[in-house]
Design an enzyme around this catalytic site. Structure first.
Site, mmCIF file in Angstrom:
data_model
loop_
_atom_site.group_PDB
_atom_site.id
_atom_site.type_symbol
_atom_site.label_atom_id
_atom_site.label_comp_id
_atom_site.label_asym_id
_atom_site.label_seq_id
_atom_site.Cartn_x
_atom_site.Cartn_y
_atom_site.Cartn_z
ATOM 1 N N TYR A 1 9.015 27.316 55.759
ATOM 2 C CA TYR A 1 9.065 28.555 56.523
ATOM 3 C C TYR A 1 7.834 29.376 56.190
ATOM 4 C CZ TYR A 1 10.807 33.083 58.256
ATOM 5 O OH TYR A 1 10.966 34.271 58.911
ATOM 6 N N LYS B 1 5.068 39.072 48.685
ATOM 7 C CA LYS B 1 6.121 39.332 47.689
ATOM 8 C C LYS B 1 5.589 39.908 46.375
ATOM 9 C CE LYS B 1 9.165 36.126 49.938
ATOM 10 N NZ LYS B 1 10.259 36.744 50.666
ATOM 11 N N ASP C 1 0.761 28.119 51.567
ATOM 12 C CA ASP C 1 1.557 29.327 51.698
ATOM 13 C C ASP C 1 2.215 29.586 50.341
ATOM 14 O OD1 ASP C 1 3.512 31.226 52.062
ATOM 15 O OD2 ASP C 1 4.138 30.487 54.017
HETATM 16 N N1 HOZ Z 1 13.916 34.961 55.304
HETATM 17 C C1 HOZ Z 1 13.713 35.795 54.160
HETATM 18 C C2 HOZ Z 1 13.797 35.028 52.892
HETATM 19 N N2 HOZ Z 1 13.076 33.801 52.846
HETATM 20 C C3 HOZ Z 1 14.750 36.872 54.153
HETATM 21 C C4 HOZ Z 1 14.149 38.193 54.292
HETATM 22 C C5 HOZ Z 1 15.165 39.331 54.189
HETATM 23 O O1 HOZ Z 1 16.226 39.234 54.782
HETATM 24 O O2 HOZ Z 1 14.878 40.295 53.525
#
Ligand code: HOZ
Length: 420
Positions: free
Chosen positions: A144, A267, A239
């Site tokens: 992802y 992050k 990534d």
């Molecule tokens: N898809 C995000 C984690 N890989 C979640 C982001 C969120 O809901 O804060």
């Protein structure tokens, strides 16, 4: 434990937001029940609207490696915001943060700050296309890279959780330009590269996959991906939004000594505030406007408050003992294994440093197909058992659990008691 306030807030939120949330996984759709509404966090703990406290293993999806409301980060944010929250003009601190990052990750000779991992990956893809003059990209099944159109093909994380790894609204032509290979399968990758080499702009990969649950690459896999892309003039993008500064003060690339052409970060480099970055080789980055013809811009790019949080975060992180964090996480995983084994429940735990996932399958889990073999009903039961015991896990099988420097041995013991 009452959850009445969270329930009420969720009902209200459903009047304003699709599914009651601002990001899909948060809705608890994959595990059932109502999402917790969080009031505050401190260290390893969060407190919900009803006043229940939980040991947190979501940690803002990996951003908070020092724990919630780390005092140094809070102080830096307070100071920065008092001086002005956004200028839309350069500040000295941006270069300071860039210097810290490129010293730790030397492949990022030049970089650009953006506001989210999605923007970083999307911009890195556009840059690769602009640099090579080619259209196609390769990503890996279950990886992802945010929600840019080209990347929502066989995507992990929330897209996998919702069962929509290929999103509606992505045009057929964009999907055609995204080729997907299974993670850890170098033979398939080699065939796809050789057949399409002249039209492939870039390959984007999570060097440790953490959005189909945690899946680590085989020893030779990343190296071969690097060799093949270099041989065919294809830009290799790591990534490292999740993995950057997660395992040591650098990336997977600096640990494994594999140099990508471009890297995406997010992050941890923002200490929990919205900042991300992409960067890499000077000659590729020179294609970005205003130096070159590939456009990318943003009012909040390099935002001074987020930059201050990132600088404070990295300053503290540099002093931390990553080996101790690794060992603490290993103790937690060993404890979980023993407890599941006593209950005769087949699990596989994939762990890399302070990132791990419990899969409810005998395993091994090496790619998205084997990750999807996990019994997600069992995961939901595990999630709720732990939640009742005051432990907050990701509300999806296809996300990682994050241990932070604020988790203590006592927290680990308390977590294990949750399953006793
Ligand atoms: N898809 C995000 C984690 N890989 C979640 C982001 C969120 O809901 O804060």
């Amino acid at each position: 434990m009452t959850l009445e306030c969270s329930r009420k807030l969720y009902r209200e939120a459903c009047r304003y937001f699709p599914g009651g949330v601002n990001s899909p996984v948060r809705a608890f759709g994959a595990v059932g029940g109502n999402p917790l509404f969080i009031k505050k966090g401190a260290g390893a703990r969060i407190t919900d609207a009803d006043g229940n406290t939980y040991i947190d293993y979501v940690m803002s999806w990996g951003a908070l490696i020092l724990g919630h409301a780390a005092p140094e980060v809070v102080a830096a944010v307070r100071k920065a915001v008092g001086l002005g929250s956004s200028f839309g003009a350069p500040t000295q601190a941006e270069s300071e943060l860039a210097q810290v990052i490129s010293k730790a990750i030397p492949s990022m000779e030049r970089l650009r700050f953006v506001s989210s991992g999605t923007e970083a990956a999307m911009s890195a893809i556009r840059l690769s296309r602009g640099f090579t003059g080619r259209d196609k990209i390769i990503k890996f099944d279950g990886c992802y890279h945010g929600h840019a159109d080209s990347l929502l093909v066989k995507a992990g994380s929330g897209a996998a959780t919702q069962g929509i790894p290929g999103s509606a609204g992505v045009t057929a032509s964009l999907s055609r330009d995204t080729m997907v290979c299974p993670y850890n399968d170098i033979d398939t990758f080699r065939k796809v590269v050789i057949k399409n080499a002249a039209s492939i702009a870039c390959v984007i990969i999570e060097p440790v996959a953490a959005n189909m649950g945690v899946v680590t690459p085989d020893a030779a896999f990343l190296k071969e991906v690097r060799d093949l892309t270099a041989r065919h003039g294809i830009v290799l993008i790591f990534d490292e939004v999740i993995t950057g500064f997660r395992f040591h003060f650098g990336g997977v690339q600096t640990l494994q000594k594999i140099t990508p052409d471009l890297t995406c970060l997010g992050k941890i480099i923002g200490g929990g505030l919205p900042i991300a970055a992409y960067g890499g080789k000077k000659e590729i980055m020179a294609c970005i406007a205003p130096s070159g013809p590939v456009y990318q811009a943003g009012t909040l790019c390099g935002n001074p408050v987020a930059v201050a949080a990132g600088l404070a975060m990295l300053k503290v992180l540099k002093t931390k003992n990553f080996a101790a964090l690794d060992q603490r996480t290993e103790r937690l995983c060993q404890g979980l294994k023993e407890r599941f084994s006593r209950r005769k429940i087949n699990i596989t735990i994939n762990r890399c440093g302070s990132l791990f996932t419990v899969f409810f399958t005998p395993g091994p889990v090496t790619d998205f197909t084997t990750a999807k073999a996990s019994d997600t009903t069992r995961y939901a039961a595990y999630f709720h058992t732990m939640l009742k015991a005051g432990i907050n896990l990701p509300p999806s099988q296809f996300e990682a659990q994050f241990v932070s420097f604020s988790h203590t041995d006592k927290d680990i013991a308390a977590t294990l008691r949750g399953l006793a």
